[in-house]
Scaffold this active site. Structure first.
Site, short mmCIF file in Angstrom:
data_model
loop_
_atom_site.label_atom_id
_atom_site.label_comp_id
_atom_site.label_asym_id
_atom_site.label_seq_id
_atom_site.Cartn_x
_atom_site.Cartn_y
_atom_site.Cartn_z
N CYS A 170 -31.98 81.24 0.41
CA CYS A 170 -32.35 81.73 -0.91
C CYS A 170 -31.97 83.21 -0.97
CB CYS A 170 -33.85 81.54 -1.11
SG CYS A 170 -34.43 81.95 -2.78
N CYS A 200 -30.85 91.64 34.77
CA CYS A 200 -30.61 92.62 33.71
C CYS A 200 -29.59 92.10 32.70
CB CYS A 200 -30.11 93.93 34.32
SG CYS A 200 -29.62 95.16 33.09
#
Length: 367
Positions: A170, A200
């Site tokens: 929308c 990491c």
């Protein structure tokens, strides 16, 4: 004796440098200007993905190029009036672009009448061209849609759309500009997702980004119990999440088996709740499968690698069903481009690069 003192001095100095690098990187992750963030976005005209820079402007600069309503909607997350906007009932054939940066967003052939008074679409031109984040304003929990390149607010997505996606994007007319075309080819490629955790996440993005067939990657957090965790919360080790990477790929160009190879060649699968200098459950390794086929392939690849004789210890990488993936903060995305020197210092200082080179040799890119 002098040689020994020189050696000991150099060794202690090296340890101090690593500690300073590690602490400095974690405490000061503000991107430098030396690395420009780029995105792979789909271009309808060329029918291909193109590498383009992320767009950043000050609010004053946006005001110079946008009308008051466009600025309110795109930069202040406003909403225009239903049934009283430019494109809610527009039926021309063409492409709907972002009004602020020109990125291709939606095609006319995916537009439908939702009876809501706003332009509605059942899919974007490509998943990489838009982004999402949770919107909890006005006592409601919704998912906001924004342009991936300039972060302009577009509207919201709902789960009450028509087939084949069941989605309803929308969108505010004020966030769009329309470009008329005679024929608009829809992008039919079916992309798939793969999710991995390898310690990491800064170090996991580069190897996947350079694989042909990978369309986009994001780093983030998954496998835990807390919604919308921050980096600091995940680092505390209390959310249950692990740092991870989400890979969107074209299976006609690269297979899931090939992505598994990239994954194994960039981690140490024998350490539990640790990857190199980083310790804690938030750094555990894992493969998060999205379907039964991915589960089968992941388990087979782990078994095969475990029996290969490459490792002297058992593999402890978990293989579990994928859950919600929460994208990390923007400054973490493609950190190797934003702060290349910090990234390089960390990768080498943590011991990751030397370990991978020892285990895999020329199969791995250590840059």
């Amino acid at each position: 004796m002098k040689a020994m003192l020189v050696f000991l001095g150099a060794f202690i100095f090296g340890i101090c440098v690593f500690i300073l690098i590690k602490n400095g990187v974690e405490k000061d992750m503000t991107p430098s200007n030396s690395g420009k963030e780029t995105l792979k976005l789909f271009n309808v005209t060329t029918k291909s993905y193109e590498e383009i820079p992320k767009m950043h402007k000050s609010e004053s600069k946006w005001k110079e190029t946008l009308s008051s309503e466009q600025f309110h909607v795109t930069r202040q997350s406003g909403t225009e009036r239903a049934f009283n906007n430019e494109y809610w009932d527009y039926k021309e054939n063409g492409v709907y672009k972002c009004v602020t940066c020109g990125t291709d967003l939606f095609l006319s052939e995916t537009k439908f009448d939702s009876k809501t008074g706003w332009p509605s679409f059942w899919q974007p031109v490509a998943p990489e061209n838009i982004g999402y984040h949770e919107d909890n304003q006005f006592g409601m929990r919704r998912v906001e849609v924004h342009c991936a390149r300039c972060d302009s607010h577009l509207g919201h997505i709902f789960e009450d759309g028509p087939p084949p996606t069941g989605k309803r994007f929308c969108i505010n007319s004020a966030s769009l500009k329309f470009e008329k075309t005679s024929v608009v080819p829809i992008k039919n490629t079916k992309f798939e997702k793969a999710t991995f955790a390898g310690g990491c996440f800064w170090c996991m993005q580069p190897p996947f980004d350079q694989v042909k067939g990978v369309q986009q990657t994001w780093v983030g957090y998954t496998g835990g119990h807390q919604d919308n965790p921050t980096y600091e919360e995940v680092c505390d080790g209390t959310t249950g999440h692990t740092e991870a990477i989400e890979v969107v790929y074209d299976p006609s160009e690269v297979s899931y088996e090939e992505l598994l190879e990239v994954f194994w060649q960039n981690i140490d699968p024998t350490t539990l709740n640790q990857q190199f200098a980083d310790k804690g459950t938030q750094y555990r390794t894992g493969i998060f499968y999205h379907n039964e086929e991915q589960q089968r392939l992941a388990e087979e690849s782990k078994s095969k690698l475990g029996q290969s004789g490459r490792y002297s210890k058992p593999l402890v990488t978990e293989i579990t069903e994928a859950s919600i993936f929460f994208r990390a903060e923007e400054y973490h995305q493609k950190y190797y481009q934003k702060a290349p020197q910090h990234y390089k210092n960390y990768k080498y200082g943590s011991g990751r690069a030397s370990y991978l080179e020892k285990m895999w040799g020329d199969k791995v890119d250590f840059k």
